[in-house]
Motif scaffolding. Structure first.
Motif, PDB file in Angstrom:
ATOM      1  N   GLY A 287       0.798  -1.224   0.000  1.00 55.87           N
ATOM      2  CA  GLY A 287       0.000   0.000   0.000  1.00 55.87           C
ATOM      3  C   GLY A 287       0.827   1.269   0.000  1.00 55.87           C
ATOM      4  O   GLY A 287       0.449   2.262   0.604  1.00 55.87           O
TER       5      GLY A 287
ATOM      6  N   TYR B   8      -0.767   5.977   4.867  1.00 57.34           N
ATOM      7  CA  TYR B   8      -2.196   6.141   4.594  1.00 57.34           C
ATOM      8  C   TYR B   8      -3.006   6.293   5.883  1.00 57.34           C
ATOM      9  O   TYR B   8      -3.831   7.194   6.001  1.00 57.34           O
TER      10      TYR B   8
ATOM     11  N   TYR C 269     -10.136  -2.331   5.003  1.00 57.80           N
ATOM     12  CA  TYR C 269      -9.328  -1.651   3.992  1.00 57.80           C
ATOM     13  C   TYR C 269      -8.497  -2.700   3.265  1.00 57.80           C
ATOM     14  O   TYR C 269      -8.223  -3.761   3.806  1.00 57.80           O
TER      15      TYR C 269
ATOM     16  N   SER D  60      -5.046  -3.257   0.386  1.00 56.69           N
ATOM     17  CA  SER D  60      -4.010  -2.807  -0.543  1.00 56.69           C
ATOM     18  C   SER D  60      -3.769  -3.959  -1.516  1.00 56.69           C
ATOM     19  O   SER D  60      -3.559  -5.093  -1.108  1.00 56.69           O
TER      20      SER D  60
ATOM     21  N   VAL E  57      -3.606   2.261  -0.294  1.00 58.21           N
ATOM     22  CA  VAL E  57      -4.600   1.551   0.517  1.00 58.21           C
ATOM     23  C   VAL E  57      -5.957   2.155   0.188  1.00 58.21           C
ATOM     24  O   VAL E  57      -6.090   3.362   0.008  1.00 58.21           O
TER      25      VAL E  57
END
Length: 132
Positions: free
Chosen positions: A51, A66, A94, A96, A103
């Motif tokens: 990410g 992020y 979330y 990535s 991300v």
């Protein structure tokens, strides 16, 4: 030394994450002075597993910024071969992967309580004990 990045002796490792099929790892630290958590990743990144907005391999731990920008407290990180899922303390998921530049949040209409990743699959348990 990730737990002492930027010369800060007040950083504590909260948890680490790696998966059997993965070639990438994560460490989450907490800075006792600033009361902020930091996420670091290392390893394979050819599909943006870390990410970090590129697909370069990381041989040293690199901070993933992020979550600093969105004020999310991480509860779990799960690594698959080609992607990573991050679960927040509020049950937000979330990801990535090659699907995103960095991300990205996965839109949840329900609260997720637990997640696990296999080689190329993910399972999640929601607030009603449904498995997805």
């Amino acid at each position: 030394n990730v737990s002492n990045h930027q010369g800060n002796k007040d950083n504590k490792i909260l948890f680490i994450s790696s998966g059997i099929p993965s070639h990438h790892k994560f460490i989450v630290t907490s800075d006792e002075l600033s009361k902020k958590d930091h996420l670091f990743g290392v390893g394979r990144n050819d599909k943006n597993q870390l990410g970090v907005s590129d697909t370069k391999m990381r041989n040293n731990f690199t901070e993933i910024k992020y979550f600093n920008n969105v004020s999310v407290d991480l509860a779990q990180i799960h690594c698959s071969r080609d992607y990573t899922h991050f679960l927040s303390e509020k049950g937000e998921l979330y990801e990535s992967s090659e699907k995103s530049i960095a991300v990205r949040p996965i839109k949840n209409i329900i609260t997720i309580f637990d997640v696990c990743c296999g080689y190329e699959h993910t399972l999640a348990i929601n607030e009603n004990n449904w498995v997805y």
